[in-house]
Write an enzyme that holds these catalytic residues in place. Sequence first.
Site, PDB file in Angstrom:
ATOM      1  CD1 TRP A 102      -2.310  -2.164   1.646  1.00 61.20           C
ATOM      2  CD2 TRP A 102      -3.020  -1.068  -0.176  1.00 61.20           C
ATOM      3  NE1 TRP A 102      -3.342  -2.878   1.085  1.00 61.20           N
ATOM      4  CE2 TRP A 102      -3.797  -2.238  -0.026  1.00 61.20           C
ATOM      5  CE3 TRP A 102      -3.274  -0.226  -1.256  1.00 61.20           C
ATOM      6  CZ2 TRP A 102      -4.828  -2.581  -0.921  1.00 61.20           C
ATOM      7  CZ3 TRP A 102      -4.299  -0.568  -2.145  1.00 61.20           C
ATOM      8  CH2 TRP A 102      -5.058  -1.732  -1.966  1.00 61.20           C
ATOM      9  CG  ASP A 172      -3.566   3.971   3.905  1.00 58.04           C
ATOM     10  OD1 ASP A 172      -4.635   3.749   4.506  1.00 58.04           O
ATOM     11  OD2 ASP A 172      -3.262   3.408   2.830  1.00 58.04           O
ATOM     12  CE  LYS A 196      -9.195  -2.974   3.261  1.00 56.87           C
ATOM     13  NZ  LYS A 196      -8.151  -2.109   2.748  1.00 56.87           N
TER      14      LYS A 196
END
Length: 360
Positions: A102, A172, A196
């Site tokens: 990511w 993030d 999530k």
Amino acid sequence: MARIFNFCAGPAALPEAVLQKAQAELLDWRGKGLSVMEMSHRSAEMVSIAEQAEADLRELLAIPNNYKVLFLQGGASSQFSAIPLNLLGDKTTADYINTGQWSKKAIAEAKRYCDVNLVGTAEDTNFSTIPAVDGWSVNSEAAYFHYTANETIGGVEFHDIPAVGDVPLVSDMSSTILSRPVDVSKFGLIYAGAQKNIGPAGLTIVIVRDDLLGLARDVTPTMLNYQVQADNGSMYNTPPTYAWYLAGLVFEWIKEQGGLSAMAEINQRKAAKLYSFIDASAFYANPVEEVSRSWMNIPFTLANSELDKQFLKEADESGLLNLKGHRSVGGMRASIYNAVGEDAVDALIDFMQDFEKRNG
Ligand SMILES: *Cc1c(COP(=O)(O)O)cnc(C)c1O
């Protein structure tokens, strides 16, 4: 009805109580005779749902008053471009640390807009570590410092907030937000896709400090402009109303569980159980250095990878779903977000123990 244990990395399990409440309110929200899905986003009802969700999130994370909370679309991935577009101002460089898949995507996108100063990378350990702080090359001229608090695929997590001086810290937190308390005042901006640990897919949350608004480049798409979204209460266009409502139900549920300190205690215990089982076994292994192991996403491999398929098939049959590792790394991964209870982790460990006995 039988609900299975769902270890999906995302979209992930939601608390059953939340789904039940949504079901009960599906056709008729609180006597109004219509579903939340059918409400105008500008109606008094939807505005009250939206405001309550924001208030509860602010309470959970103790978000200071000088931060805006935005409820956006486009996923965390859209923020990979929104962040440089909004925060660079007249600067030309930003700091990024590469701890996995990511971070890499965030870096690749930022490179379209500025010089990326790579503060450190864990590529040399195949992303099983966080680069040691004393090797970081932080640039005091950077517009901001970006890091991925939890790498969902590699299972690597920062357990401390990096100290980067006066440079605004951007994180993030897609796969770790709400897993524990966090000192928001240390950050310039926090962002997270909802699917999530917050709610269903389709909603993205941005928490941004006031002084970072108003810096967006002229070419910034209106929809990605934080100032515009803040000025319009995240309703510049039609927001993802139903996802926003469900996120609100999740915030309410977390409050009922005792808030983020209570979640942290449970999450740490769940993760510790699974890691210590894996470490005690010669049949299973987790590659991540101990101090950087994620509480939320726990990848593991079998000693004999030829058994992977059988493991997944039998897990499935035992009601333990979505344990396949990400296609880029293989093996297994158990995502144990807030909504995945300790009973799920216990059931997984029982199954792993039994599988090892039969195949080890
Ligand atoms: C899932 C995830 C993303 C991507 O989220 P989208 O909402 O699908 O864009 C980004 N970063 C992290 C850490 C993630 O876990």
